[in-house]
Design a protein around this motif. Structure first.
Motif, mmCIF file in Angstrom:
data_model
loop_
_atom_site.group_PDB
_atom_site.id
_atom_site.type_symbol
_atom_site.label_atom_id
_atom_site.label_comp_id
_atom_site.label_asym_id
_atom_site.label_seq_id
_atom_site.Cartn_x
_atom_site.Cartn_y
_atom_site.Cartn_z
ATOM 1 N N VAL A 219 28.914 65.832 27.763
ATOM 2 C CA VAL A 219 29.447 66.063 26.427
ATOM 3 C C VAL A 219 30.223 67.362 26.502
ATOM 4 N N THR A 220 31.451 67.373 25.979
ATOM 5 C CA THR A 220 32.350 68.507 26.173
ATOM 6 C C THR A 220 32.515 69.317 24.902
ATOM 7 N N LEU A 221 32.368 70.645 25.047
ATOM 8 C CA LEU A 221 32.624 71.588 23.961
ATOM 9 C C LEU A 221 34.021 72.173 24.156
ATOM 10 N N TRP A 222 34.828 72.149 23.096
ATOM 11 C CA TRP A 222 36.189 72.675 23.157
ATOM 12 C C TRP A 222 36.334 73.837 22.188
ATOM 13 N N ASP A 223 36.943 74.925 22.632
ATOM 14 C CA ASP A 223 37.426 75.975 21.740
ATOM 15 C C ASP A 223 38.829 75.571 21.298
ATOM 16 N N LEU A 224 39.093 75.650 20.009
ATOM 17 C CA LEU A 224 40.373 75.173 19.482
ATOM 18 C C LEU A 224 41.396 76.282 19.251
ATOM 19 N N ALA A 225 40.939 77.518 19.126
ATOM 20 C CA ALA A 225 41.862 78.622 18.857
ATOM 21 C C ALA A 225 41.600 79.768 19.837
ATOM 22 N N PRO A 226 42.657 80.487 20.241
ATOM 23 C CA PRO A 226 44.062 80.261 19.842
ATOM 24 C C PRO A 226 44.712 79.083 20.550
ATOM 25 N N THR A 227 44.175 78.724 21.736
ATOM 26 C CA THR A 227 44.693 77.571 22.483
ATOM 27 C C THR A 227 43.533 76.647 22.815
ATOM 28 N N PRO A 228 43.649 75.343 22.557
ATOM 29 C CA PRO A 228 42.552 74.423 22.884
ATOM 30 C C PRO A 228 42.210 74.465 24.370
ATOM 31 N N GLN A 229 40.928 74.648 24.661
ATOM 32 C CA GLN A 229 40.479 74.675 26.046
ATOM 33 C C GLN A 229 38.991 74.364 26.109
ATOM 34 N N VAL A 230 38.530 73.927 27.277
ATOM 35 C CA VAL A 230 37.121 73.585 27.456
ATOM 36 C C VAL A 230 36.276 74.859 27.456
ATOM 37 N N ARG A 231 35.257 74.891 26.622
ATOM 38 C CA ARG A 231 34.302 75.989 26.636
ATOM 39 C C ARG A 231 33.138 75.687 27.566
ATOM 40 N N ALA A 232 32.635 74.450 27.498
ATOM 41 C CA ALA A 232 31.469 74.106 28.315
ATOM 42 C C ALA A 232 31.346 72.602 28.441
ATOM 43 N N GLN A 233 30.722 72.180 29.539
ATOM 44 C CA GLN A 233 30.349 70.788 29.751
ATOM 45 C C GLN A 233 28.829 70.702 29.709
ATOM 46 N N LEU A 234 28.304 69.903 28.778
ATOM 47 C CA LEU A 234 26.871 69.707 28.665
ATOM 48 C C LEU A 234 26.516 68.447 29.455
ATOM 49 N N THR A 235 25.931 68.634 30.624
ATOM 50 C CA THR A 235 25.649 67.505 31.517
ATOM 51 C C THR A 235 24.611 66.589 30.894
ATOM 52 N N SER A 236 24.980 65.331 30.716
ATOM 53 C CA SER A 236 24.115 64.357 30.057
ATOM 54 C C SER A 236 23.272 63.591 31.060
ATOM 55 N N THR A 237 22.206 62.994 30.558
ATOM 56 C CA THR A 237 21.331 62.194 31.402
ATOM 57 C C THR A 237 21.665 60.709 31.308
ATOM 58 N N GLY A 238 22.699 60.361 30.528
ATOM 59 C CA GLY A 238 23.129 58.971 30.410
ATOM 60 C C GLY A 238 24.613 58.855 30.684
ATOM 61 N N PRO A 239 25.090 57.665 31.012
ATOM 62 C CA PRO A 239 26.491 57.484 31.391
ATOM 63 C C PRO A 239 27.464 57.455 30.219
ATOM 64 N N THR A 240 27.006 57.035 29.038
ATOM 65 C CA THR A 240 27.943 56.834 27.934
ATOM 66 C C THR A 240 27.348 57.319 26.627
ATOM 67 N N CYS A 241 28.045 58.216 25.975
ATOM 68 C CA CYS A 241 27.639 58.728 24.672
ATOM 69 C C CYS A 241 28.327 57.911 23.588
ATOM 70 N N TYR A 242 27.552 57.266 22.743
ATOM 71 C CA TYR A 242 28.114 56.422 21.692
ATOM 72 C C TYR A 242 28.530 57.216 20.461
ATOM 73 N N SER A 243 27.734 58.239 20.090
ATOM 74 C CA SER A 243 27.999 58.962 18.845
ATOM 75 C C SER A 243 27.446 60.370 18.924
ATOM 76 N N LEU A 244 27.993 61.243 18.075
ATOM 77 C CA LEU A 244 27.598 62.643 18.024
ATOM 78 C C LEU A 244 27.325 63.045 16.581
ATOM 79 N N ALA A 245 26.466 64.035 16.419
ATOM 80 C CA ALA A 245 26.233 64.637 15.108
ATOM 81 C C ALA A 245 25.967 66.116 15.317
ATOM 82 N N VAL A 246 26.503 66.951 14.427
ATOM 83 C CA VAL A 246 26.325 68.399 14.504
ATOM 84 C C VAL A 246 25.680 68.868 13.214
ATOM 85 N N SER A 247 24.661 69.723 13.317
ATOM 86 C CA SER A 247 23.976 70.224 12.135
ATOM 87 C C SER A 247 24.908 71.111 11.313
ATOM 88 N N SER A 248 24.578 71.313 10.049
ATOM 89 C CA SER A 248 25.443 72.066 9.142
ATOM 90 C C SER A 248 25.600 73.522 9.559
#
Length: 430
Positions: A219-248
């Motif tokens: 699962v990939t975290l992106w910083d959007l400003a000032p220029t979009p770029q990868v912040r981090a890769q969260l290594t998953s234990t499964g091959p395919t992520c169907y959906s995401l949710a982020v707390s408020s």
């Protein structure tokens, strides 16, 4: 399982992403609670809101079983390879146990369940909280030419940047792109493996970060400003992520995989828990307060305690769950079903309602506007705005091809939807 992004193999190792390159017929009989915790005012059983409203006419309350269905004996098929020149729409997310365009193996409503529908006494008008105004129409601003299927999309309310995601890359669009005919993105985020595919994304509440997932083992975290770029890769234990949710508060992220949900600490980028759920109940995930929700092909919506990880309740919705969203107050969960029905579940009280559509659909996306006065529902090639609490239809848009995803800007000014090769932007008129 039918494929996502037309890729022949979902269980491959996908290298991490990298750099940035330039470039129908309801009768109403119930109440719906407001996001403010006050009961929603329903229309009377004979109230019609005009021709555009006839598709959503009947709303009912149902005391669903808390036991739910037993796990269906579904078999997951492999991911088929997309055929060259494929013209037909394909489901943007895997559907274990069902082929694209074919009904899922769900149990029909039982006589026992049907007998539990009951009317709710009318709610006095003076107790209904008058919420912010809702849009009364929409105007097409333009089309963004993504070039491939847009499986998931996000739009920022603060900058009005649009992020279109699919196979091979993510494109970032600004308002200037529309003046260029929607052909030149502000930036393109290319994946190291061009076969990688993003099928789910979420903007953080501050709209300074984006998180994406899909046919990848991260699962990939992106910083959007000032220029979009990868912040981090969260290594998953499964091959395919169907959906995401982020707390408020943007501290917790849920990532749904087949048969389990990963719970991530976003601040420290640590996997807190790999939480097992029924194998066909993790297509959709969401977070409300100290609870999280899962649902999918087994037709049952589950709620879980985010602290103890114990299952709290389960609701038999009788049909495959294609999408989940919540209102801004995090009091109501809305579940979009394969039959086009929309189920309303109160997160704290034992209140459950269903808007009955009775129309089979392949794609069903839901998004509640941040103002809380309306939500949008996209079914196949049609997207509608429904007012809360009345469920009056505010606007409706018909597209030429199936709508795979949608989003509403946090300033409630723009609606964006993704389809087989582009994203379309509408301005909401008040």
């Amino acid at each position: 399982m039918p494929g996502v992004c037309g890729e022949p193999e979902a269980r491959r190792n996908v290298p991490e992403s990298s750099g940035v390159s330039s470039q129908h017929e309801p009768q109403v009989q119930q109440q719906l609670g407001s996001p403010c915790g006050v009961p929603w005012q329903p229309p009377s059983p004979t109230t019609w809101h005009g021709p555009a409203d006839q598709e959503t006419s009947m709303v009912t309350q149902q005391h669903w079983h808390f036991q739910g269905l037993g796990r269906l004996e579904l078999q997951a098929a492999g991911l088929p390879e997309a055929q060259p020149g494929e013209a037909a729409e394909s489901s943007p997310i895997f559907l274990p146990g069902s082929e694209v365009g074919q009904p899922c193996c769900s149990s029909p409503p039982s006589e026992e369940v049907q007998s539990w529908f009951r009317a709710i006494p009318p709610i006095p008008d003076e107790v209904v909280v008058r919420q912010k105004r809702a849009p009364r129409g929409s105007w097409k601003v333009g089309t963004l030419r993504h070039g491939k299927r847009v499986y998931t999309v996000a739009i920022s309310g603060s900058t009005h940047h649009v992020y279109t995601c699919g196979s091979g890359y993510i494109r970032v669009w600004d308002e200037g792109a529309l003046h260029a005919g929607g052909k030149v993105p502000q930036a393109q985020l290319d994946f190291q493996d061009r076969q990688d595919c993003v099928v789910t994304c979420k903007l953080f509440p501050d709209e300074q970060s984006l998180i994406t997932g899909g046919a990848s083992q991260a699962v990939t975290l992106w910083d959007l400003a000032p220029t979009p770029q990868v912040r981090a890769q969260l290594t998953s234990t499964g091959p395919t992520c169907y959906s995401l949710a982020v707390s408020s508060d943007a501290h917790i992220c849920l990532a749904g995989f087949q048969g389990f949900v990963e719970i991530w600490d976003l601040q420290n980028q640590i996997l807190i828990r790999k939480h097992q759920v029924p194998v066909y109940a993790s297509r959709c995930v969401d977070i409300t307060g100290n609870m999280f929700w899962t649902g999918g092909e087994d037709t049952t919506l589950y709620s879980w305690d985010l602290r103890s990880y114990q299952r709290l309740h389960q609701y038999d919705l009788e049909n495959e769950i294609l999408s989940i969203t919540h209102d801004p107050g995090e009091e109501w969960i809305l579940a979009g079903l394969r039959t086009s029905d929309i189920a309303f579940i109160h997160t704290l009280r034992n209140e459950k309602f269903k808007v009955v559509m009775k129309k089979y659909t392949r794609h069903h996306s839901l998004k509640f506007a941040s103002c809380g006065s309306y939500f949008v529902t996209a079914k196949d090639a049609c997207i509608s705005g429904l007012e809360a609490p009345s469920l009056q239809k505010l606007f409706q848009v018909e597209e030429s091809s199936g709508i795979l995803c949608c989003d509403v800007s946090s300033d409630n000014q723009y609606l964006v939807m993704g389809s087989k090769s582009s994203a379309v932007i509408y301005q909401l008129l008040y």
